[in-house]
Design a protein around this motif. Structure first.
Motif, PDB file in Angstrom:
ATOM      1  N   ILE A 249      41.587   5.919  13.868  1.00  0.00           N
ATOM      2  CA  ILE A 249      42.202   5.752  14.535  1.00  0.00           C
ATOM      3  C   ILE A 249      41.916   4.178  15.221  1.00  0.00           C
ATOM      4  O   ILE A 249      40.666   4.349  16.254  1.00  0.00           O
ATOM      5  CB  ILE A 249      42.414   6.435  16.185  1.00  0.00           C
ATOM      6  CG1 ILE A 249      42.085   8.146  16.127  1.00  0.00           C
ATOM      7  CG2 ILE A 249      43.546   6.410  17.119  1.00  0.00           C
ATOM      8  CD1 ILE A 249      42.446   9.026  17.253  1.00  0.00           C
ATOM      9  N   LYS A 250      43.714   3.800  14.938  1.00  0.00           N
ATOM     10  CA  LYS A 250      43.052   1.749  16.190  1.00  0.00           C
ATOM     11  C   LYS A 250      44.228   1.438  16.880  1.00  0.00           C
ATOM     12  O   LYS A 250      45.252   1.995  15.846  1.00  0.00           O
ATOM     13  CB  LYS A 250      43.411   1.786  14.573  1.00  0.00           C
ATOM     14  CG  LYS A 250      43.631   0.112  14.350  1.00  0.00           C
ATOM     15  CD  LYS A 250      43.487  -0.708  13.282  1.00  0.00           C
ATOM     16  CE  LYS A 250      43.765  -2.243  13.362  1.00  0.00           C
ATOM     17  NZ  LYS A 250      44.295  -3.200  12.432  1.00  0.00           N
ATOM     18  N   ASN A 288      57.033 -12.456  22.336  1.00  0.00           N
ATOM     19  CA  ASN A 288      56.918 -11.519  21.498  1.00  0.00           C
ATOM     20  C   ASN A 288      55.975 -10.488  21.612  1.00  0.00           C
ATOM     21  O   ASN A 288      55.200 -11.027  22.269  1.00  0.00           O
ATOM     22  CB  ASN A 288      56.723 -12.431  19.294  1.00  0.00           C
ATOM     23  CG  ASN A 288      55.460 -12.316  19.505  1.00  0.00           C
ATOM     24  OD1 ASN A 288      54.810 -11.740  19.693  1.00  0.00           O
ATOM     25  ND2 ASN A 288      55.720 -13.937  18.613  1.00  0.00           N
ATOM     26  N   ASP A 289      55.857  -9.560  21.215  1.00  0.00           N
ATOM     27  CA  ASP A 289      54.692  -8.793  21.127  1.00  0.00           C
ATOM     28  C   ASP A 289      54.522  -7.308  19.808  1.00  0.00           C
ATOM     29  O   ASP A 289      56.136  -6.927  19.586  1.00  0.00           O
ATOM     30  CB  ASP A 289      54.650  -7.737  22.957  1.00  0.00           C
ATOM     31  CG  ASP A 289      56.464  -6.973  22.531  1.00  0.00           C
ATOM     32  OD1 ASP A 289      56.091  -5.846  22.078  1.00  0.00           O
ATOM     33  OD2 ASP A 289      56.852  -7.585  23.597  1.00  0.00           O
ATOM     34  N   HIS A 290      53.908  -7.695  20.032  1.00  0.00           N
ATOM     35  CA  HIS A 290      52.946  -6.543  18.462  1.00  0.00           C
ATOM     36  C   HIS A 290      52.631  -5.146  19.106  1.00  0.00           C
ATOM     37  O   HIS A 290      51.390  -5.568  19.842  1.00  0.00           O
ATOM     38  CB  HIS A 290      52.758  -7.088  17.802  1.00  0.00           C
ATOM     39  CG  HIS A 290      52.390  -6.191  16.161  1.00  0.00           C
ATOM     40  ND1 HIS A 290      50.931  -5.597  15.579  1.00  0.00           N
ATOM     41  CD2 HIS A 290      53.378  -6.401  15.202  1.00  0.00           C
ATOM     42  CE1 HIS A 290      51.434  -5.304  14.644  1.00  0.00           C
ATOM     43  NE2 HIS A 290      52.767  -5.570  14.410  1.00  0.00           N
ATOM     44  N   ILE A 291      53.011  -3.690  18.490  1.00  0.00           N
ATOM     45  CA  ILE A 291      51.880  -2.848  18.823  1.00  0.00           C
ATOM     46  C   ILE A 291      51.508  -1.620  17.207  1.00  0.00           C
ATOM     47  O   ILE A 291      52.438  -2.096  15.608  1.00  0.00           O
ATOM     48  CB  ILE A 291      52.643  -2.297  19.616  1.00  0.00           C
ATOM     49  CG1 ILE A 291      51.449  -0.554  19.690  1.00  0.00           C
ATOM     50  CG2 ILE A 291      54.091  -1.294  18.603  1.00  0.00           C
ATOM     51  CD1 ILE A 291      51.922  -0.206  21.097  1.00  0.00           C
ATOM     52  N   GLN A 292      50.539  -2.426  16.873  1.00  0.00           N
ATOM     53  CA  GLN A 292      50.030  -1.539  15.396  1.00  0.00           C
ATOM     54  C   GLN A 292      48.937   0.505  16.126  1.00  0.00           C
ATOM     55  O   GLN A 292      48.372   0.083  16.661  1.00  0.00           O
ATOM     56  CB  GLN A 292      49.157  -2.122  14.427  1.00  0.00           C
ATOM     57  CG  GLN A 292      49.127  -1.514  13.616  1.00  0.00           C
ATOM     58  CD  GLN A 292      47.449  -1.923  12.478  1.00  0.00           C
ATOM     59  OE1 GLN A 292      47.730  -2.395  12.816  1.00  0.00           O
ATOM     60  NE2 GLN A 292      49.014  -2.598  11.166  1.00  0.00           N
ATOM     61  N   ILE A 293      49.787   1.239  15.688  1.00  0.00           N
ATOM     62  CA  ILE A 293      48.869   2.590  15.602  1.00  0.00           C
ATOM     63  C   ILE A 293      48.612   3.192  14.249  1.00  0.00           C
ATOM     64  O   ILE A 293      49.647   2.756  13.415  1.00  0.00           O
ATOM     65  CB  ILE A 293      49.463   2.957  16.318  1.00  0.00           C
ATOM     66  CG1 ILE A 293      49.743   3.068  17.335  1.00  0.00           C
ATOM     67  CG2 ILE A 293      48.774   4.728  16.497  1.00  0.00           C
ATOM     68  CD1 ILE A 293      50.844   3.883  18.329  1.00  0.00           C
ATOM     69  N   MET A 294      47.054   3.273  13.771  1.00  0.00           N
ATOM     70  CA  MET A 294      46.941   3.976  12.518  1.00  0.00           C
ATOM     71  C   MET A 294      46.561   4.878  12.847  1.00  0.00           C
ATOM     72  O   MET A 294      44.915   4.768  13.357  1.00  0.00           O
ATOM     73  CB  MET A 294      46.044   2.885  11.894  1.00  0.00           C
ATOM     74  CG  MET A 294      47.504   1.887  11.006  1.00  0.00           C
ATOM     75  SD  MET A 294      46.167   0.553  10.419  1.00  0.00           S
ATOM     76  CE  MET A 294      45.283   0.903   8.973  1.00  0.00           C
TER      77      MET A 294
END
Length: 741
Positions: A249-250, A288-294
C-alpha cells in the motif's frame, strides 16, 4: 539534411563482431538473472537487465542519483543519450522532455510513470505534465526506448520513463539529508523504514524550496516551496508459505506554491539583465497539490509464475494564476505576441514592464484552475520456462483506466500604477473555460521472449481501445445546469506491434535492434486520427579493453505527427491537436564508460561520455497557430530539438570521499520550424554547463556534502516559450550533511 543510416548499421555489426575472438568467451556469473521475476513497479530493476534488453534502455542507479544529489529532473536525464530537454524555470518543476525527437512540450508525448503507474495528471485526455514527481525522493530512474516498449503505453513512439520511488528496506534503516545555499535554496529529506517477518514499512518527507534567482522590481519572492510525504506498507506471507504473496500500500501527497510565470523577456531586455522579471508578473503564482494511492497484490504461484495486480488513484488540483493578455488602445494582445514583436507592440510592452501607469483592466490575469483525476486497475501475468537449449518468458498485461481534466477558469483585470498591480475587476469562475475532458481506455499487451543460445527475440503486441470525450458547459453556466451543454466524442481502436532482438557474440559484445509501431492518442475532436509512426533501431553493446559502451542508430518515420495547442508553447491553451503530416526523425546515440584507475585498489576514476545526434525533417508544408511550430515548409526541421548534444562526467572515488564533475553541451535549437542558421533571433544558441559535487565521509554514518550548479557561471537562454526568452540556472553553491543509521 538527409542521413543515410545503412552504412552505420553495417558498421555497428562490424564493431560488435570484431570486439573479441569468438573462441575467447568469458563466463558470465550472472547469466541466470534472466530467469528472475522482476518487481512489479520496475521496468528493469538493475543495470544488468537494462543492458540485456532487446531495445535501447538505460538505468540510472541509486549510486548515480546520489552523486550529484540533483533535485532537477532535467539535469538527471541529460546524462542519458537520446533524451532532448528544454528547460523553463531553472529548477525542473515542470520539465519538457523528448525521447528520440518526440514533441517535448510538457513531456506530453512520452509515457511517464512512477512505480509502474502512469503519473501525468490525465495521461489520455490531457497528458501535459503540469505535475512531475520529485526526483530527489527517487531511488532509480528507468528510460526505455526502442522496439521492446509495447508493454508500456499509450505513448510508444519515443519511449517510457519510470521513476522508482524509495523502496521498503529489508532491515531497519533511516536517512536524513539537508542542504542550503544560494538564493536561500534548501532541501530537507528524511526517511525511515523497516521490515520484519510479514510486515514492512517506510515513511518519507521531502521539502524543497528557494527564493528564486529572478528579480521583480518590488523585490517579491520568485521562488517556490514544495513538500512531499510518502508512506508505504507491506504485508507478506511467511517464508514457508505454499504461495508467496505480498500486499503493498502506497500513499503519496505533495503540495507546491511556486511564484512562476509564463512571462519571459524580450531579447533586448534579456541581453541587458537576463534575471529580471517584468512588474506585470508580480501576481503570477502556481498552487497545486497531488495525491496518489496505490495498492499492489503480488502472488508467486511458483518460482516460474507471478501474478501482479495494482489499483491506483491519482488526484491533482492546480491553479496557475498568471498574466495572459494586455489591453491598450481598446485592443487585447497576448503576451507571447508582445514579447515576440516588441517594436510592433511597444505601447503594450510599456504596460508589461510597468514603465507607464495603465487604465483599469489593462492587464488580464487568467486563473488556470483545473482538477485532474486518473485511476484504474492493471494486472500482469509473468510466466517463464526453460527447454534444453532455450529459455521462454511470456508476459501478458491488462489495464482499465479512466482520467479526466476539469477546467473551471476565469480572468481578473488589473491596472499597473507605479509598477504595482491593482485589482480592478474580478472574473466569474467558469467564465473563461468550463468543461470536462475525459477518457476511458482499455489496454492489453503480450510480450514473448525466446532465448536460444546466443539469440534473444521478443515479439510483442499492444492493443489500445480509447473513448475520448468532452462536455463543455459554456462560459455562461458556472452552475453547470447543462442548459448550454455541448459534447463531442472520438474513439480509437488500434493494435501496436513490435519486434526486438539481441544477439550476444560473447560476454563483451552484442548486437540488438528491432522495429515497432509508434502511437500517440488524438484529442477528443471528432474524427481526428491518432499519431502514428514506424520506428527502427540497430545498436551494439560492447566491452573493449575496459571501455564499455553502446552505439545505437534510430529512425522514426511518422505518417501523421500531431501538434498540441498549449499555452506553455505560446498557443491559446485549448489543447486542440492538429495534423502535421509526415515527419522523419533519425539519429545516433553513443555511450562510453571507462575507469582510468581500474587497476588501482584504493581509487577509482570513472569517466562517462554520452552523445546524441538528432536530425529531423518535415515531409510536407502546413500552417499552425502554435508559435512552437508556426508556418512549416517541407524540409523544415522540428523546433526545440537540438541536433547535437553531449554529456561528460568524471569522478574521483575513494572510501573516504568522492569528487564529481559533470559537463553538458546543449546544442543550438530553433524555436520555430525552419532551415536557416540558428541565431538569437530565431532560436536558442548552444551552451556548455559544468556542475560539481563532492562528499566527505566523516564516519560510516555521517557525511558532508557540497554541490555547485553552473560552476563557470555561464549566462544562457533555455527557451522562448511560453512567452519570451528565459534564462537557465546561474551559479549556485550548496552545502549539506547526510546522516544514515
Amino acid at each position: 539534411m538527409k542521413l543515410n543510416l545503412i552504412p552505420f548499421f553495417l558498421l555497428i555489426i562490424g564493431v560488435a563482431t570484431a570486439q573479441n575472438d569468438p573462441q575467447e568467451v568469458k563466463t558470465d556469473s550472472i547469466q541466470q538473472l534472466d530467469e528472475v521475476l522482476l518487481k512489479a513497479n520496475v521496468i528493469f530493476g538493475n543495470k544488468y537487465q537494462a543492458k540485456n534488453r532487446t531495445g535501447s534502455s538505460y538505468y540510472i542507479s541509486p549510486k548515480e542519483l546520489a552523486k550529484f544529489n540533483y533535485t532537477d529532473i532535467n539535469r538527471v536525464l541529460k546524462t542519458v543519450p537520446g533524451v532532448n530537454i528544454f528547460e523553463e524555470d531553472g529548477f525542473g518543476l515542470r520539465p519538457n522532455i523528448s525521447l528520440r525527437g518526440t514533441s517535448p512540450e510538457r513531456s506530453a508525448k512520452i509515457s511517464i510513470m512512477e512505480d509502474g503507474v502512469l503519473i501525468a495528471p490525465a495521461p489520455y485526455s490531457a497528458p501535459a505534465a503540469y505535475y512531475f514527481p520529485s526526483v530527489a525522493r527517487m531511488e532509480a530512474v528507468e528510460i526505455l526506448k526502442g522496439s521492446s516498449q509495447v508493454q508500456y503505453g499509450p505513448f510508444t513512439t519515443g519511449g517510457a520513463i519510470n521513476l522508482v520511488s524509495s523502496q521498503i528496506p529489508d532491515a531497519f534503516t533511516g536517512r536524513l539529508k539537508a542542504s542550503t545555499g544560494s538564493f536561500n535554496t534548501s532541501q530537507l529529506h528524511a526517511k525511515i523504514g523497516d521490515h520484519k517477518d510479514i510486515f514492512g514499512y517506510s515513511v518519507e518527507y521531502l521539502n524543497f524550496s528557494s527564493d528564486g534567482f529572478k528579480n521583480l522590481p518590488d523585490g517579491s519572492n520568485t521562488g517556490f516551496d514544495k513538500n512531499d510525504v510518502v508512506a508505504k506498507f507491506r504485508i507478506n506471507s511467511k517464508a514457508d508459505a505454499a504461495f508467496q504473496q505480498a500486499l503493498d500500500i502506497k500513499f503519496q501527497y505533495s503540495d507546491e506554491v511556486s511564484n512562476e510565470t509564463y512571462l519571459g523577456l524580450t531579447q533586448e531586455d534579456f541581453n541587458r539583465n537576463p534575471f529580471d522579471r517584468y512588474a506585470s508578473s508580480q501576481e503570477d503564482v502556481m498552487t497545486n497539490d497531488h495525491i496518489q494511492i496505490m495498492m499492489t497484490h503480488q502472488m508467486d504461484v511458483s518460482n516460474r509464475m507471478r501474478i501482479t495486480t495494482t489499483g491506483y488513484y491519482n488526484g491533482f488540483s492546480r491553479n496557475w494564476y498568471k498574466l495572459n493578455d494586455v489591453v491598450a488602445n481598446g485592443t487585447k494582445v497576448g503576451i507571447a505576441d508582445i514579447l515576440e514583436r516588441p517594436s510592433e507592440f511597444s505601447d503594450y510592452l510599456t504596460i508589461v514592464n510597468g514603465s507607464v501607469n495603465s487604465d483599469a483592466d489593462a492587464l488580464i490575469v487568467k486563473a488556470n484552475n483545473r482538477d485532474y483525476t486518473s485511476k484504474g486497475v492493471q494486472t500482469k501475468f509473468d510466466f517463464h520456462w526453460s527447454g534444453e537449449t532455450t529459455f521462454h518468458d511470456l508476459e501478458i498485461g491488462l489495464r482499465y483506466h479512466y482520467d479526466e481534466e476539469d477546467r473551471f477558469q476565469w480572468k481578473d483585470g488589473y491596472s499597473i500604477v507605479n509598477s504595482d498591480m491593482i485589482l480592478t475587476s474580478e472574473g466569474v469562475p467558469g467564465s473563461d473555460a468550463n468543461r470536462i475532458s475525459s477518457a476511458n481506455a482499455f489496454a492489453a499487451f503480450a510480450m514473448y521472449k525466446l532465448k536460444y543460445k546466443k539469440l534473444t527475440v521478443t515479439p510483442g503486441l499492444r492493443y489500445e481501445n480509447i473513448v475520448l470525450r468532452r462536455d463543455d458547459f459554456g462560459t455562461n453556466d458556472s452552475g453547470r445546469t447543462g442548459n448550454a451543454l455541448s459534447s463531442r466524442e472520438n474513439k480509437v481502436d488500434i493494435f501496436i506491434p513490435g519486434m526486438g532482438f539481441n544477439y550476444k557474440f560473447n560476454s563483451d559484445a552484442s548486437v540488438f535492434g528491432g522495429v515497432h509501431k509508434g502511437f500517440s492518442p488524438p484529442s477528443n475532436q471528432e474524427g481526428q486520427k491518432a499519431e502514428e509512426s514506424i520506428n527502427y533501431e540497430l545498436g551494439t553493446r560492447f566491452n573493449f579493453k575496459g571501455i564499455r559502451g553502446e552505439v545505437v542508430a534510430f529512425y522514426n518515420d511518422y505518417s501523421n505527427l500531431l501538434g498540441s495547442d498549449l499555452a506553455a508553447t505560446g498557443g491559446t491553451g485549448s489543447l486542440e491537436q492538429f495534423n502535421a503530416g509526415e515527419v522523419s526523425v533519425r539519429g545516433v546515440e553513443l555511450l562510453l564508460n571507462y575507469d582510468l584507475l581500474q587497476k588501482n585498489s584504493k581509487f577509482t576514476l570513472p569517466l562517462t561520455f554520452g552523445y546524441t545526434f538528432t536530425d529531423t525533417e518535415f515531409q510536407n508544408s502546413f500552417g499552425s497557430d502554435d508559435s512552437l511550430w508556426g508556418e512549416v515548409t517541407e524540409g523544415d526541421e522540428l523546433p526545440y530539438i537540438a541536433k547535437h548534444q553531449f554529456n561528460a562526467s568524471i569522478s574521483l572515488e575513494h572510501q573516504a570521499f568522492e569528487l564529481n564533475l559533470n559537463g553538458r553541451f546543449n546544442g543550438a535549437f530553433r524555436t520555430s520550424a525552419g532551415t536557416e542558421t540558428i541565431t538569437d533571433a530565431n532560436g536558442v544558441t548552444s551552451n556548455f554547463i559544468l556542475d560539481f559535487s563532492g562528499k566527505y565521509h566523516l564516519t560510516k554514518y555521517f557525511s558532508l556534502t557540497g554541490q555547485v550548479i553552473n560552476l563557470l557561471d555561464e549566462t544562457y537562454a533555455v527557451s522562448r516559450v511560453p512567452a519570451g526568452i528565459r534564462p537557465g540556472h546561474p551559479f549556485g553553491a550548496y552545502a549539506g550533511l547526510e546522516l544514515r543509521f
